[in-house]
Motif scaffolding. Structure first.
Motif: not given
Length: 403
Positions: A212-238
């Motif tokens: 999800a790309i959710l619009p915020l003020r001032n050319n910003r957006s909130s991202i809600v990025w869903t991934e399988p639980e075994d992959l998410a920690p890898t992405i968080m650690g990048l």
């Protein structure tokens, strides 16, 4: 006997604060209890999420006089575009088609909490007990007696749990929950981009989960990025550079260069429904009663709808001079809210199962389905009104009326 408060609320999240303010502004005395002091929860690092506030809950906050505390930081959602990956077929909601104002608003949680905190500290009918928690309670005729961790006992007509998904008071009252683990995690971050988003929210479905790309003020957006639980920690650690490269693959270049503003949060995704919402002089609201997948961005709105109904049944009984914690008052609340909560839980669960896979025939069917719904204006408008939260039997606050 004289009561210390009319209502005791355990949990000072957004739901607990909103309920306390709604009651206090109707002349009812509230005690708000939490294990943490409120002040440290107002900083930018405490909660990086942003909430999509649909139109009906926005009307409620306006009616309660709370929108003025948070509305200056709100970004209107003018359009919503739903796609299966990068398919050219999509479902498009445009507020101009209804002519009834924005579909909703995006507000960062930190701004909501700060606005509500400022309102709380100015309210004479609210007592804050923090850091503190409830260790026991005993319901009697006309009141409930609550024991605090410091040994003190306080009384009220009603005890409310607004403690989130892991509610100790729900467990204390023997209320069981039905829980389903999606084995997914939601990665949340705020990004900035070169181009103006135009108030357009995007929901893209990938095999690993929605993005999800959710619009915020001032050319910003909130991202809600869903991934399988075994992959998410890898992405968080990048590293920051590697994370931004992976982010760009999901985001695309339609808003120019995009980069995360640094902080990331990660949350496990589950479905949770309490078997019942009430006990003797006790009730659940918000995530203590239900927790759904963020696929439709409606979890926070469900909590606000709970509060709108609970406020109405309590205030109506108080005006008659009656017992606001009586069983029939709480039964009315529970009956009113259960159908809405269960229905949305089932819908979001079905959407998650439908879209979180890469089975070719299913992928083709859902892409065609999105395109067909987009070509049928009455059906599209029906879904838009659901997104605005204006369908069904609404309490007065959700219609923008005073209590």
């Amino acid at each position: 006997m004289g009561l210390d408060s009319d209502v005791i609320i355990s949990g000072s999240g957004v739901a607990g604060m909103t309920l306390a303010l709604g009651l206090a502004r109707q002349g009812l005395k509230c005690t708000l209890i939490d294990r943490m002091d409120l002040a440290p929860t107002l900083n930018d690092e405490f909660d990086g999420r942003s909430y999509a506030i649909s139109h009906a809950p926005y009307m409620m906050l306006e009616s309660l006089g709370l929108w003025e505390k948070i509305g200056s930081e709100a970004q209107p959602i003018n359009e919503i575009r739903v796609t299966d990956g990068f398919s050219p077929l999509y479902l498009h909601f445009d507020e101009k088609e209804l002519g009834e104002g924005p579909l909703g608003y995006m507000v960062e949680v930190r701004h909501i909490r700060k606005g509500l905190y400022d309102a709380l500290t100015a309210e004479k009918n609210i007592t804050l007990l923090m850091p503190e928690h409830v260790t026991g309670c005993r319901a009697s005729i006309g009141h409930t007696e609550v024991t605090l961790s410091n040994g003190k006992k306080i009384t009220a007509s009603l005890l409310v749990a607004a403690e989130g998904r892991h509610s100790p008071l729900r467990d204390l009252h023997g209320i069981k929950c039905r829980t389903w683990n999606y084995h997914q995690q939601g990665i949340v971050t705020t990004v900035e981009h070169e181009l103006d988003h135009g108030g357009i929210a995007h929901e893209r479905f990938f095999p690993g989960g929605p993005f999800a790309i959710l619009p915020l003020r001032n050319n910003r957006s909130s991202i809600v990025w869903t991934e399988p639980e075994d992959l998410a920690p890898t992405i968080m650690g990048l590293s920051e550079d590697a994370f931004n490269r992976e982010l760009a693959k999901k985001f695309g270049d339609f808003l120019g260069e995009v980069r995360s503003l640094g902080q990331r949060w990660c949350y496990p995704l589950t479905l949770q429904l309490a078997d019942r919402y009430t006990a003797n002089r006790f009730c659940l609201v918000g995530d203590s009663a239900h927790g759904i997948h963020p696929i439709a961005g409606q979890g926070f709105n469900l909590g606000l709808r709970d509060i709108a109904v609970l406020l109405e049944v309590i205030v109506d009984r108080a005006r008659l001079g009656g017992d606001i914690g009586a069983a029939d008052v709480l039964d009315h609340y529970a009956r009113w809210r259960r159908t809405d909560n269960v229905t949305l839980a089932v819908v979001t669960d079905g959407l998650t199962r439908l879209f979180s896979n890469d089975i070719a025939p299913v992928r083709l069917a859902r892409r065609v389905g999105l395109g067909l719904v987009n070509e049928i204006p009455p059906l599209r408008k029906f879904f838009m009104r659901h997104a605005r939260g204006t369908v069904g039997e609404l309490p007065r606050l959700l219609k923008g009326e005073a209590l």
